[in-house]
Design a protein around this motif. Structure first.
Motif, PDB file in Angstrom:
ATOM      1  N   LEU A  38      39.766  45.557  43.640  1.00  0.00           N
ATOM      2  CA  LEU A  38      38.581  44.712  43.494  1.00  0.00           C
ATOM      3  C   LEU A  38      38.942  43.296  43.053  1.00  0.00           C
ATOM      4  O   LEU A  38      38.374  42.321  43.553  1.00  0.00           O
ATOM      5  N   LEU A  39      39.884  43.174  42.128  1.00  0.00           N
ATOM      6  CA  LEU A  39      40.255  41.858  41.612  1.00  0.00           C
ATOM      7  C   LEU A  39      41.048  41.021  42.613  1.00  0.00           C
ATOM      8  O   LEU A  39      40.965  39.797  42.597  1.00  0.00           O
ATOM      9  N   CYS A  40      41.827  41.688  43.473  1.00  0.00           N
ATOM     10  CA  CYS A  40      42.660  40.947  44.428  1.00  0.00           C
ATOM     11  C   CYS A  40      41.832  40.132  45.412  1.00  0.00           C
ATOM     12  O   CYS A  40      42.333  39.170  45.975  1.00  0.00           O
ATOM     13  N   GLY A  41      40.587  40.473  45.596  1.00  0.00           N
ATOM     14  CA  GLY A  41      39.713  39.669  46.447  1.00  0.00           C
ATOM     15  C   GLY A  41      39.303  38.368  45.783  1.00  0.00           C
ATOM     16  O   GLY A  41      38.830  37.446  46.454  1.00  0.00           O
ATOM     17  N   HIS A  42      39.511  38.274  44.467  1.00  0.00           N
ATOM     18  CA  HIS A  42      39.053  37.099  43.720  1.00  0.00           C
ATOM     19  C   HIS A  42      40.180  36.351  43.023  1.00  0.00           C
ATOM     20  O   HIS A  42      39.996  35.197  42.642  1.00  0.00           O
ATOM     21  N   LEU A  43      41.327  37.014  42.813  1.00  0.00           N
ATOM     22  CA  LEU A  43      42.451  36.414  42.085  1.00  0.00           C
ATOM     23  C   LEU A  43      43.743  36.637  42.861  1.00  0.00           C
ATOM     24  O   LEU A  43      43.846  37.601  43.625  1.00  0.00           O
ATOM     25  N   PRO A  44      44.755  35.807  42.628  1.00  0.00           N
ATOM     26  CA  PRO A  44      46.072  36.116  43.199  1.00  0.00           C
ATOM     27  C   PRO A  44      46.585  37.443  42.630  1.00  0.00           C
ATOM     28  O   PRO A  44      46.251  37.816  41.504  1.00  0.00           O
ATOM     29  N   PHE A  45      47.401  38.141  43.411  1.00  0.00           N
ATOM     30  CA  PHE A  45      47.856  39.467  43.001  1.00  0.00           C
ATOM     31  C   PHE A  45      48.512  39.464  41.627  1.00  0.00           C
ATOM     32  O   PHE A  45      48.224  40.316  40.791  1.00  0.00           O
ATOM     33  N   ALA A  46      49.417  38.519  41.372  1.00  0.00           N
ATOM     34  CA  ALA A  46      50.142  38.508  40.095  1.00  0.00           C
ATOM     35  C   ALA A  46      49.182  38.382  38.910  1.00  0.00           C
ATOM     36  O   ALA A  46      49.347  39.061  37.889  1.00  0.00           O
ATOM     37  N   ALA A  47      48.159  37.555  39.042  1.00  0.00           N
ATOM     38  CA  ALA A  47      47.183  37.394  37.957  1.00  0.00           C
ATOM     39  C   ALA A  47      46.344  38.663  37.793  1.00  0.00           C
ATOM     40  O   ALA A  47      46.109  39.122  36.665  1.00  0.00           O
ATOM     41  N   ALA A  48      45.896  39.214  38.909  1.00  0.00           N
ATOM     42  CA  ALA A  48      45.103  40.446  38.851  1.00  0.00           C
ATOM     43  C   ALA A  48      45.927  41.575  38.241  1.00  0.00           C
ATOM     44  O   ALA A  48      45.429  42.334  37.392  1.00  0.00           O
ATOM     45  N   ASN A  49      47.177  41.682  38.647  1.00  0.00           N
ATOM     46  CA  ASN A  49      48.045  42.736  38.105  1.00  0.00           C
ATOM     47  C   ASN A  49      48.280  42.538  36.617  1.00  0.00           C
ATOM     48  O   ASN A  49      48.327  43.508  35.858  1.00  0.00           O
ATOM     49  N   THR A  93      55.964  46.723  38.717  1.00  0.00           N
ATOM     50  CA  THR A  93      54.950  46.884  39.766  1.00  0.00           C
ATOM     51  C   THR A  93      54.820  45.621  40.609  1.00  0.00           C
ATOM     52  O   THR A  93      54.646  45.698  41.830  1.00  0.00           O
ATOM     53  N   THR A  94      54.907  44.470  39.968  1.00  0.00           N
ATOM     54  CA  THR A  94      54.829  43.214  40.717  1.00  0.00           C
ATOM     55  C   THR A  94      56.018  43.080  41.660  1.00  0.00           C
ATOM     56  O   THR A  94      55.855  42.696  42.829  1.00  0.00           O
ATOM     57  N   ALA A  95      57.218  43.401  41.189  1.00  0.00           N
ATOM     58  CA  ALA A  95      58.402  43.338  42.054  1.00  0.00           C
ATOM     59  C   ALA A  95      58.268  44.289  43.230  1.00  0.00           C
ATOM     60  O   ALA A  95      58.609  43.939  44.376  1.00  0.00           O
ATOM     61  N   ALA A  96      57.738  45.485  42.985  1.00  0.00           N
ATOM     62  CA  ALA A  96      57.551  46.444  44.079  1.00  0.00           C
ATOM     63  C   ALA A  96      56.575  45.904  45.119  1.00  0.00           C
ATOM     64  O   ALA A  96      56.824  45.981  46.333  1.00  0.00           O
TER      65      ALA A  96
END
Length: 160
Positions: A38-49, A93-96
């Motif tokens: 849900l968050l990835c639609g609104h934020l960059p992945f790294a920030a959402a993660n 998780t971010t690296a993966a």
């Protein structure tokens, strides 16, 4: 000295703790995964993660302290120690996910979820070991932090 009964008694405790860790951690992980989508639609992945990892770690630390490792309520120092695992889980998780994006930029949601949940599961195993051995380890009364008062209480309790 017979350590068989001691070892046998510890094995079910470890298995029971691990099962509870998986149930609570897995539940939080699945909720985190859905939140991340849900968050990835609104934020960059790294920030959402980062947001998901911090929030889920706070929730999971409370659950693990109370139910997995049998402590009443985690103290501030427990949360600070558990926060160290946040960085490791986040980086892992971010690296993966960034590796998946580099290898297969058009990966579908199921592949992304499989990679994310697999990375989270591996990070979770490391987190369990760290929490059990460091954060919520049972303190031995004869260990280096034993004070005369603690030793006296243990002696009285044993004699009674």
């Amino acid at each position: 000295m017979d350590t068989t009964s001691s070892t046998t008694a510890k094995t079910p405790q470890v298995i029971g703790s691990f099962v509870r860790f998986v149930v609570f951690g897995g539940g939080v992980g699945l909720a985190s995964s859905a939140t991340l989508i849900l968050l990835c639609g609104h934020l960059p992945f790294a920030a959402a993660n980062a947001l998901v990892t911090v929030g889920s770690t706070l929730i999971a630390t409370e659950l693990h302290s109370r139910f997995t490792f049998g402590r009443d309520k985690p103290g501030t120092s427990d949360h600070v120690k558990a926060a160290l695992t946040v960085l490791v889980c986040y980086l892992f998780t971010t690296a993966a996910m960034l590796t998946l994006q580099a290898i297969q930029p058009q990966a579908g949601v199921l592949v992304r979820q499989a990679v994310y949940l697999s990375a989270s599961g591996l990070a979770g195993i490391g987190r369990f070991a760290f929490m059990r051995l460091v954060i919520f380890a049972k303190k031995s009364p004869t260990g280096p932090k034993a004070t005369p008062r603690v030793l006296a209480r243990e002696a009285v309790a044993t004699a009674a």
